[in-house]
Design an enzyme around this catalytic site. Structure first.
Site, PDB file in Angstrom:
ATOM      1  N   CYS A 343       0.936  -1.315   0.059  1.00 34.83           N
ATOM      2  CA  CYS A 343       0.136   0.000  -0.020  1.00 34.83           C
ATOM      3  C   CYS A 343       0.879   1.274  -0.039  1.00 34.83           C
ATOM      4  CB  CYS A 343      -1.008   0.090   1.119  1.00 34.83           C
ATOM      5  SG  CYS A 343      -2.071  -1.282   1.008  1.00 34.83           S
ATOM      6  N   TYR A 372      21.941  -6.610  -2.882  1.00 38.04           N
ATOM      7  CA  TYR A 372      21.132  -5.584  -2.402  1.00 38.04           C
ATOM      8  C   TYR A 372      19.651  -5.977  -2.628  1.00 38.04           C
ATOM      9  CZ  TYR A 372      25.641  -3.647  -1.990  1.00 38.04           C
ATOM     10  OH  TYR A 372      26.918  -3.442  -1.464  1.00 38.04           O
TER      11      TYR A 372
HETATM   12  N1  LLP Z   1      32.913  -1.672   1.146  1.00 38.58           N
HETATM   13  C1  LLP Z   1      32.244  -0.707   1.837  1.00 38.58           C
HETATM   14  C2  LLP Z   1      33.129  -0.065   2.842  1.00 38.58           C
HETATM   15  C3  LLP Z   1      30.852  -0.363   1.441  1.00 38.58           C
HETATM   16  O1  LLP Z   1      30.148   0.603   2.329  1.00 38.58           O
HETATM   17  C4  LLP Z   1      30.312  -1.104   0.552  1.00 38.58           C
HETATM   18  C5  LLP Z   1      28.820  -0.892   0.061  1.00 38.58           C
HETATM   19  C6  LLP Z   1      30.956  -2.145  -0.227  1.00 38.58           C
HETATM   20  C7  LLP Z   1      32.381  -2.395   0.264  1.00 38.58           C
HETATM   21  C8  LLP Z   1      30.554  -2.765  -1.438  1.00 38.58           C
HETATM   22  O2  LLP Z   1      30.087  -2.110  -2.470  1.00 38.58           O
HETATM   23  P1  LLP Z   1      29.615  -2.754  -3.996  1.00 38.58           P
HETATM   24  O3  LLP Z   1      31.044  -3.321  -4.492  1.00 38.58           O
HETATM   25  O4  LLP Z   1      28.643  -3.773  -3.623  1.00 38.58           O
HETATM   26  O5  LLP Z   1      29.318  -1.662  -4.620  1.00 38.58           O
HETATM   27  N2  LLP Z   1      21.753  -0.673  -1.284  1.00 38.58           N
HETATM   28  C9  LLP Z   1      22.504  -0.101  -2.312  1.00 38.58           C
HETATM   29  C10 LLP Z   1      24.307  -0.124  -2.422  1.00 38.58           C
HETATM   30  C11 LLP Z   1      24.885   0.241  -0.895  1.00 38.58           C
HETATM   31  C12 LLP Z   1      26.192   0.086  -0.889  1.00 38.58           C
HETATM   32  C13 LLP Z   1      26.825   0.206   0.443  1.00 38.58           C
HETATM   33  N3  LLP Z   1      28.034  -0.010   0.561  1.00 38.58           N
HETATM   34  C14 LLP Z   1      22.233  -0.536  -3.727  1.00 38.58           C
HETATM   35  O6  LLP Z   1      21.099  -1.155  -3.863  1.00 38.58           O
HETATM   36  O7  LLP Z   1      22.542  -0.064  -4.788  1.00 38.58           O
END
Ligand code: LLP
Length: 422
Positions: A343, A372
């Site tokens: 909703c 995610y």
């Molecule tokens: N290292 C640190 C300190 C981080 O904060 C993050 C992600 C990663 C590594 C990994 O990043 P990646 O390789 O996955 O880009 N919920 C959001 C993404 C938030 C990312 C947070 N930090 C989305 O759905 O796009």
């Protein structure tokens, strides 16, 4: 997403038709490919073979125990951001000496848990946190190994909610205050400073922010070493983007080609924290069409998955392709909003999407949902969280069961007085 493909007109994950998964496991559900997860990990790991390194998979992207266990078996470490993620990582057999702990708000109990587990290091985000870690370690008669996370003030050109390395962000210690913070850290009795960390954002589609950030990190590392602070680890974070629709992010080999020469200069062990690039295109959200609803303004396709299952479209306006599980090559195209039963007007999986016409009962695959996706799911509207299925070859395994109504109220208590006044 080569392990998700059509054979004739049926959509498969590896050798399993998604239609069969829907029949056996019901919808909605997440479906992950074992082959993709394994291939993506090794592609990333091998890209950095020229430097001594640890790949610490970012648990927040996908924290299912089976996924973590698979990462562990490939040789991965873990980037964690909470005591809960540490619990999962240890449970899945990730070696503590490959676990790094980031996050701006670590509680004393979480710090103690990590020290007791003897993780590799904390990525410290402020001077205040440094003091708490020092106190907790002192109380336990231990030395805490730390890296300081610096904020290099680099624009990653990504969605503002997932941009973390600019001055205005809550993350890390400003680059121009870093030297002071390192001096302070080095003087604390229960802190052993061994690393420099930076992570500038997520879903990065160019190498330049990585290079710009790394240049600052390397200059700082050189400076710290010259001051007698023995930096052993340089951590370049995660953030490498993936293709959701028409983005063309660099392959891990291209990222490595751009940063390895700089990393060699650092003369340190390297830590990398990829999340999305390993799991994002290794999973889909499988959902069934409940109703079509035509209004004067739009046609809605109402499906059984919703924003509580996959929040990214609602929260970031993120694009996820939506593909029919049974393709009809002659089907005419229509433009739809694909929405869920929650909703909220913000409950959509796709808006104004032109796709082959669909009817009630059809199955759809919401693509690129392995990162995610489930980890950001909630029980909003008292919707049980959906199962996660791992496909390997011709088999599929439930790696998380669908929640029940009983699960929804587990832990809730009605105080006695409410019964007596009823
Ligand atoms: N290292 C640190 C300190 C981080 O904060 C993050 C992600 C990663 C590594 C990994 O990043 P990646 O390789 O996955 O880009 N919920 C959001 C993404 C938030 C990312 C947070 N930090 C989305 O759905 O796009």
């Amino acid at each position: 997403m080569r392990d998700f493909h059509y054979r004739d007109d049926a959509f498969f994950c590896e050798d399993v038709p998604l239609e069969r998964i829907a029949k056996e496991r019901d919808t909605p559900c997440y479906v992950y490919s074992h082959a993709t997860l394994t291939r993506h990990f090794h592609a990333f790991d091998q890209a950095f073979a020229a430097v001594p390194h640890i790949v610490a998979f970012a648990v927040k992207a996908n924290s299912n125990l089976a996924v973590l266990q698979l990462m562990a078996s490939c040789g991965s470490g873990a980037d964690i951001v909470s005591g809960g993620e540490l619990f999962r990582a240890l449970h899945a057999g990730i070696p503590p000496n490959k676990i790094v702990f980031a996050g701006v708000g670590k509680r004393a109990e979480e710090i103690a848990f990590a020290l007791k587990s003897d993780i590799l290091l904390f990525n410290v985000e402020s001077s205040a946190e440094l003091e708490v870690i020092n106190d907790v370690a002192g109380g336990m008669g231990r030395q805490a190994r730390v890296a300081l996370r610096i904020n290099p003030d680099v624009d990653p050109h990504t969605h503002p909610y997932i941009s973390t390395g600019m001055k205005k962000s809550k993350f890390g210690i400003a680059a121009d205050r870093a030297n002071e913070a390192f001096q302070k850290a080095a003087a604390l009795s229960h802190i052993h400073v061994i690393g420099v960390h930076a992570h500038v954002g997520s879903q990065l589609t160019h190498v330049s922010p990585f290079v710009d950030s790394l240049k600052r990190v390397i200059a700082l590392t050189r400076n710290l070493k010259a001051q007698g602070i023995p930096i052993r680890y340089v951590n370049i974070g995660g953030g490498l983007g993936i293709t959701y629709s028409n983005e063309t992010p660099p392959h891990p080999n291209e990222l490595a080609a751009a940063v390895v020469p700089l990393l060699k200069e650092a003369d340190c062990d390297i830590i990398l924290e990829p999340g999305r690039v390993i799991v994002g295109n290794a999973g889909v959200l499988l959902t069934r069409v409940l109703y079509r609803k035509e209004t004067d303004a739009k046609t809605f396709v109402i499906v059984d998955a919703a924003m509580n299952d996959l929040l990214r479209p609602s929260l970031y306006d993120a694009h996820h392709d939506v593909l029919p599980v049974h393709r009809v090559p002659t089907a005419p195209e229509e433009t739809y909003d694909v929405v869920g039963p929650v909703c909220e007007s913000g409950d959509f999986l796709a808006q104004n999407r032109t796709m082959p016409t669909v009817k009630a009962g059809d199955l759809l695959a919401v693509m690129s949902a392995g990162a995610y996706g489930f980890t950001m799911a909630s029980n909003y509207n008292s919707r049980p969280r959906v199962p996660e299925i791992l496909v390997k070859g011709g088999e599929n395994f439930v790696i998380r069961e669908r929640e029940t109504f009983e699960d929804l109220i587990r832990g809730e208590r009605v105080p006695e007085f409410l019964y007596s006044t009823a």
